[in-house]
Design a protein around this motif. Structure first.
Motif, PDB file in Angstrom:
ATOM      1  N   SER A 176     -10.411   5.728   4.347  1.00 50.89           N
ATOM      2  CA  SER A 176     -11.477   5.248   3.478  1.00 50.89           C
ATOM      3  C   SER A 176     -12.811   5.332   4.205  1.00 50.89           C
ATOM      4  O   SER A 176     -12.867   5.294   5.440  1.00 50.89           O
ATOM      5  N   GLU A 185       5.023  11.741   4.349  1.00 51.76           N
ATOM      6  CA  GLU A 185       4.447  11.660   3.009  1.00 51.76           C
ATOM      7  C   GLU A 185       5.127  10.516   2.266  1.00 51.76           C
ATOM      8  O   GLU A 185       6.239  10.111   2.599  1.00 51.76           O
ATOM      9  N   ALA A 241       0.862  -1.181   0.000  1.00 56.73           N
ATOM     10  CA  ALA A 241       0.000   0.000   0.000  1.00 56.73           C
ATOM     11  C   ALA A 241       0.896   1.228   0.000  1.00 56.73           C
ATOM     12  O   ALA A 241       1.926   1.257   0.672  1.00 56.73           O
ATOM     13  N   GLU A 295       5.343   3.676   1.921  1.00 56.06           N
ATOM     14  CA  GLU A 295       4.959   2.401   1.333  1.00 56.06           C
ATOM     15  C   GLU A 295       5.064   1.309   2.391  1.00 56.06           C
ATOM     16  O   GLU A 295       6.082   1.170   3.060  1.00 56.06           O
ATOM     17  N   SER A 314       0.839   5.479   0.415  1.00 50.65           N
ATOM     18  CA  SER A 314       0.087   6.661   0.843  1.00 50.65           C
ATOM     19  C   SER A 314       0.906   7.901   0.540  1.00 50.65           C
ATOM     20  O   SER A 314       2.066   8.001   0.931  1.00 50.65           O
ATOM     21  N   TYR A 315       0.286   8.842  -0.151  1.00 50.49           N
ATOM     22  CA  TYR A 315       0.976  10.080  -0.503  1.00 50.49           C
ATOM     23  C   TYR A 315       0.979  11.092   0.631  1.00 50.49           C
ATOM     24  O   TYR A 315       1.882  11.891   0.753  1.00 50.49           O
ATOM     25  N   GLU A 316      -0.057  11.041   1.483  1.00 52.94           N
ATOM     26  CA  GLU A 316      -0.256  12.098   2.458  1.00 52.94           C
ATOM     27  C   GLU A 316       0.059  11.650   3.884  1.00 52.94           C
ATOM     28  O   GLU A 316      -0.368  10.578   4.315  1.00 52.94           O
ATOM     29  N   VAL A 351      -6.457  11.313   5.761  1.00 48.30           N
ATOM     30  CA  VAL A 351      -7.130  10.505   4.740  1.00 48.30           C
ATOM     31  C   VAL A 351      -7.521   9.172   5.374  1.00 48.30           C
ATOM     32  O   VAL A 351      -6.711   8.570   6.078  1.00 48.30           O
ATOM     33  N   GLN A 380      -0.997   4.276  10.605  1.00 43.79           N
ATOM     34  CA  GLN A 380      -1.094   5.663  10.169  1.00 43.79           C
ATOM     35  C   GLN A 380       0.265   6.081   9.632  1.00 43.79           C
ATOM     36  O   GLN A 380       1.303   5.760  10.232  1.00 43.79           O
ATOM     37  N   THR A 381       0.256   6.800   8.502  1.00 42.52           N
ATOM     38  CA  THR A 381       1.515   7.270   7.932  1.00 42.52           C
ATOM     39  C   THR A 381       1.997   8.496   8.701  1.00 42.52           C
ATOM     40  O   THR A 381       1.219   9.382   9.035  1.00 42.52           O
ATOM     41  N   CYS A 435      -5.092   3.563   7.713  1.00 44.16           N
ATOM     42  CA  CYS A 435      -5.625   2.331   7.110  1.00 44.16           C
ATOM     43  C   CYS A 435      -5.936   1.359   8.239  1.00 44.16           C
ATOM     44  O   CYS A 435      -5.068   0.989   9.009  1.00 44.16           O
ATOM     45  N   SER A 480      -2.416   9.673   6.800  1.00 42.97           N
ATOM     46  CA  SER A 480      -3.344   8.696   6.214  1.00 42.97           C
ATOM     47  C   SER A 480      -3.480   7.507   7.153  1.00 42.97           C
ATOM     48  O   SER A 480      -2.495   7.055   7.745  1.00 42.97           O
TER      49      SER A 480
END
Length: 173
Positions: free
Chosen positions: A161, A122, A46, A125, A48-50, A159, A118-119, A55, A53
Motif C-alpha cells: 500500500s 499466491e 487479510a 489468508e 493477498s492474491y499475489e 504489492v 510478506q506473502t 503488509c 505482497s
C-alpha cells in the motif's frame, strides 16, 4: 500446543496440533493454558492474491501493550515483529517466522512491537487476534525497508500500500 520463546522476550512461536480448532474462543483457551494470555477483542483477516505482497510494519499505540496472535488459514507468509520497547535489550531488533497451513505455526507477541508480513505464496489468508480494538487514528508504522531495522524480506515486494511504502524512516523521527 508447543510454545517456543524467540530471542526477543514477549514474542513466541506457537506450534498448534494438527487437529487444533482455530476459532477465537478455542485459541484463547489454548493460549491461556500455555501461559500466554489473550482476550480476543478484535479479529481481522487479510487476503493477498499475489506472492510477494507486503503488509506493514504497523504499530497501534492505543493497543500497543495488548497481546496479538497471527496465524495463516491459507498459504504461507513471513511474519516479522520489531521490538519497539525503549530500554529493552533487543530494542529495534526483529524476529521473522514463516507461518503456513503446512507448519501450523502462529506468532504471539505482547508488548510494544511493530509487525508486518510478506506473502510467500499466491492466495494467502492471514488472521489476527488482538487483545484490544485498534483505532485507525492511533495507527503508526515503520518503513518495511528501513536500514535502521535491517529486515531482509524473502521475496521482492510485488504489492504494498502507498501508506506502508511511505512511512517515515526511523532515524528521521
Amino acid at each position: 500446543m508447543r510454545v517456543i520463546q524467540t530471542r526477543i522476550t514477549g514474542a513466541y512461536i506457537v506450534e498448534m496440533e494438527r487437529n487444533t480448532e482455530w476459532t477465537p474462543n478455542a485459541l484463547t483457551r489454548a493460549l491461556r493454558s500455555a501461559g500466554l494470555p489473550l482476550d480476543a477483542r478484535q479479529r481481522s483477516a487479510a487476503f493477498s492474491y499475489e506472492k510477494g505482497s507486503l503488509c506493514g510494519l504497523h504499530m497501534h499505540f492505543s493497543s500497543s501493550n495488548q497481546a496479538r496472535m497471527v496465524h495463516v488459514t491459507q498459504g504461507t507468509i513471513y511474519e516479522v515483529v520489531v521490538d519497539m520497547r525503549p530500554g529493552s535489550p533487543t530494542y529495534l531488533e526483529h524476529v521473522g517466522v514463516e507461518l503456513s497451513t503446512q507448519n501450523n505455526r502462529a506468532l504471539y507477541f505482547a508488548g510494544t512491537f511493530a509487525f508486518g508480513y510478506q506473502t510467500l505464496t499466491e492466495d494467502s489468508e492471514v488472521r489476527t487476534l488482538s487483545g484490544a480494538v485498534a483505532a485507525n487514528t492511533n495507527r503508526r508504522g515503520l518503513r518495511y525497508n528501513d536500514p535502521a531495522l535491517g529486515i531482509r524480506w524473502p521475496e521482492p515486494v510485488s504489492v504494498i500500500s502507498s501508506i506502508d511504502a511511505n512511512w517515515t524512516l526511523f532515524n528521521h523521527r
